[in-house]
Design a protein around this motif. Structure first.
Motif, mmCIF file in Angstrom:
data_model
loop_
_atom_site.group_PDB
_atom_site.id
_atom_site.type_symbol
_atom_site.label_atom_id
_atom_site.label_comp_id
_atom_site.label_asym_id
_atom_site.label_seq_id
_atom_site.Cartn_x
_atom_site.Cartn_y
_atom_site.Cartn_z
ATOM 1 N N ILE A 188 -15.957 -19.400 -73.910
ATOM 2 C CA ILE A 188 -15.055 -20.489 -74.311
ATOM 3 C C ILE A 188 -14.004 -20.725 -73.215
ATOM 4 C CG2 ILE A 188 -13.336 -21.229 -76.020
ATOM 5 C CD1 ILE A 188 -16.271 -21.335 -76.994
ATOM 6 N N LEU A 208 -22.342 -22.418 -67.759
ATOM 7 C CA LEU A 208 -21.870 -21.375 -68.676
ATOM 8 C C LEU A 208 -22.872 -20.221 -68.736
ATOM 9 C CD1 LEU A 208 -20.440 -23.448 -71.683
ATOM 10 C CD2 LEU A 208 -19.185 -22.460 -69.758
ATOM 11 N N ASP A 214 -14.376 -20.157 -70.019
ATOM 12 C CA ASP A 214 -15.070 -20.858 -68.929
ATOM 13 C C ASP A 214 -15.203 -22.345 -69.243
ATOM 14 O OD1 ASP A 214 -15.451 -18.604 -67.397
ATOM 15 O OD2 ASP A 214 -17.530 -18.264 -68.031
ATOM 16 N N MET A 215 -15.585 -22.636 -70.482
ATOM 17 C CA MET A 215 -15.773 -24.033 -70.860
ATOM 18 C C MET A 215 -14.450 -24.801 -70.773
ATOM 19 S SD MET A 215 -16.970 -25.666 -74.466
ATOM 20 C CE MET A 215 -15.321 -25.393 -75.123
ATOM 21 N N LEU A 274 -22.987 -28.484 -67.784
ATOM 22 C CA LEU A 274 -21.961 -27.548 -68.248
ATOM 23 C C LEU A 274 -22.608 -26.302 -68.837
ATOM 24 C CD1 LEU A 274 -19.052 -26.735 -69.089
ATOM 25 C CD2 LEU A 274 -19.326 -28.148 -71.125
ATOM 26 N N VAL A 275 -23.612 -26.513 -69.705
ATOM 27 C CA VAL A 275 -24.274 -25.376 -70.358
ATOM 28 C C VAL A 275 -24.964 -24.483 -69.317
ATOM 29 C CG1 VAL A 275 -26.198 -24.759 -71.888
ATOM 30 C CG2 VAL A 275 -24.513 -26.458 -72.621
ATOM 31 N N VAL A 316 -21.102 -24.190 -78.515
ATOM 32 C CA VAL A 316 -20.737 -25.142 -77.458
ATOM 33 C C VAL A 316 -21.468 -26.467 -77.670
ATOM 34 C CG1 VAL A 316 -20.947 -25.632 -74.985
ATOM 35 C CG2 VAL A 316 -20.126 -23.389 -75.748
ATOM 36 N N ALA A 370 -15.884 -33.607 -69.653
ATOM 37 C CA ALA A 370 -16.746 -32.729 -68.859
ATOM 38 C C ALA A 370 -16.975 -33.346 -67.478
ATOM 39 C CB ALA A 370 -18.076 -32.516 -69.578
ATOM 40 N N ASN A 378 -13.534 -25.436 -67.257
ATOM 41 C CA ASN A 378 -14.337 -26.549 -66.741
ATOM 42 C C ASN A 378 -13.748 -27.888 -67.203
ATOM 43 O OD1 ASN A 378 -16.448 -28.686 -67.063
ATOM 44 N ND2 ASN A 378 -17.762 -27.164 -66.070
#
Lengths: 224, 224
Positions: free
Chosen positions: A113, A209, A115-116, A205-206, A178, A192, A119
């Motif tokens: 989370i 991650l 990291d997300m 993004l995924v 996510v 994003a 980003n």
């Protein structure tokens, strides 16, 4: 720096911005709760103190986020509440059986989370970037868990095997969260980084991650 | 100001001082855990945010206390650990059945411990008084609970009766903790204000704590 991909990137609507700020706020509050619960289960006083301090640190930026929401006429509590059930699901579907599994659950989920959020925060419009980035903490949680778990995993192959399986299970739950996050709050996709196409943006993004997650698991001596 | 009652009041031993600092440290950590657990059970986002912030605030002074212990060659973690089971007993023997009982449990127990710490901190030797007093927070927890509970109690006589009984039960547990605290850590008696005689000193402290407790319960509209 400019954001050439999309003309609306420089000016997200107040509504989209509040959605993002609500996510930042709830992530602080949820991370506080997660780390405080871990602290309450810590087997020794040093770990308990360390995790309690990290938990408290998660709230350091929330006053500022609350202010930014109020400035835009948003209802901070309601915005935060819109994320509650989603994140609670992660904890309900990944109940640890012991202290090691608990550490891995937070290591995987909390850090993903973060990291997300990092980003997303790095891609918000310039004027707001510094303010929102400041509220994504660097608590040192990953270093703490690595210092505790790495020697244990190296010396206990059976535990290592069990935690490897557990890590794969909890990352599956975390990635589900996510993806559901962007389904339930499509306005967040605007924040994003990367391609024009929303689907590609989330996919990238995924992928990022997952790469960070694999790196973190390898650090513990586990296969991702 | 002088402390004529007892020549050693001005110079407690490092050991006694560390015992007291360990109590301050553990009280911060225990209060953090109590309020964080209450936050996790809060029925609305505003209460959850408020209680989470109060919990985090409990740790504000703990770095300084840790430093003072280290300065005296003490083992902070071990000193804190010596109080763990005692305080855990309060929570184990007073398990709330709903949110109202949970609020009353913390209102009674947390605020009584804060009163006791304030009393002890006000009586430590001059040079250390400001430093230790600063680590006894004024979180506003009593104001928060009074604002939530007073109207509910005023409008629901059955709940008022139940919470009145519950309040009497939890204050009994809390006073037991205070008395066992001085039995298990007799060096702490040195820090209590008042008469020469240790027994009388504790008796006076307990009387003061009961008076404050009664005042707090009356504030909610309950009989102590």
């Amino acid at each position: 720096m400019t954001s050439p991909e999309s003309p609306d990137r420089a000016h997200p609507s107040d509504e989209a911005l509040n959605d993002f700020l609500g996510l930042l706020g709830y992530s602080s509050l949820g991370s506080f709760a997660l780390l405080a619960e871990d602290a309450a289960h810590a087997p020794d006083m040093a770990s308990r103190l360390m995790l309690s301090r990290m938990a408290a640190g998660e709230l350091a930026g929330i006053d500022r986020v609350e202010f930014l929401v109020a400035e835009r006429g948003g209802d901070f509590d309601a915005l935060m509440a819109s994320y509650r059930d989603l994140f609670a699901g992660y904890l309900l579907r990944a109940v640890p059986r012991d202290w090691w599994e608990r550490l891995v659950r937070s290591y995987v989920g909390y850090n993903m989370i973060q990291d997300m959020l990092r980003n997303l925060a790095s891609c918000v419009p310039e004027g707001l970037r510094a303010e929102t980035a400041a509220s994504v903490g660097s608590s040192g949680h990953d270093d703490f868990v690595a210092a505790v778990l790495t020697p244990v995993i190296a010396s206990e192959p059976q535990l290592a095997a069990r935690l490897g399986l557990w890590g794969r299970r909890v990352v599956g739950e975390a990635l589900t969260i996510v993806q559901r996050l962007f389904q339930e709050h499509p306005a967040l996709i605007e924040f994003a980084c990367g391609e024009q196409d929303p689907g590609l943006r989330i996919q990238r993004l995924v992928t990022d991650l997952q790469a960070e997650h694999s790196r973190r698991l390898r650090r513990l001596g586990l296969n991702a």
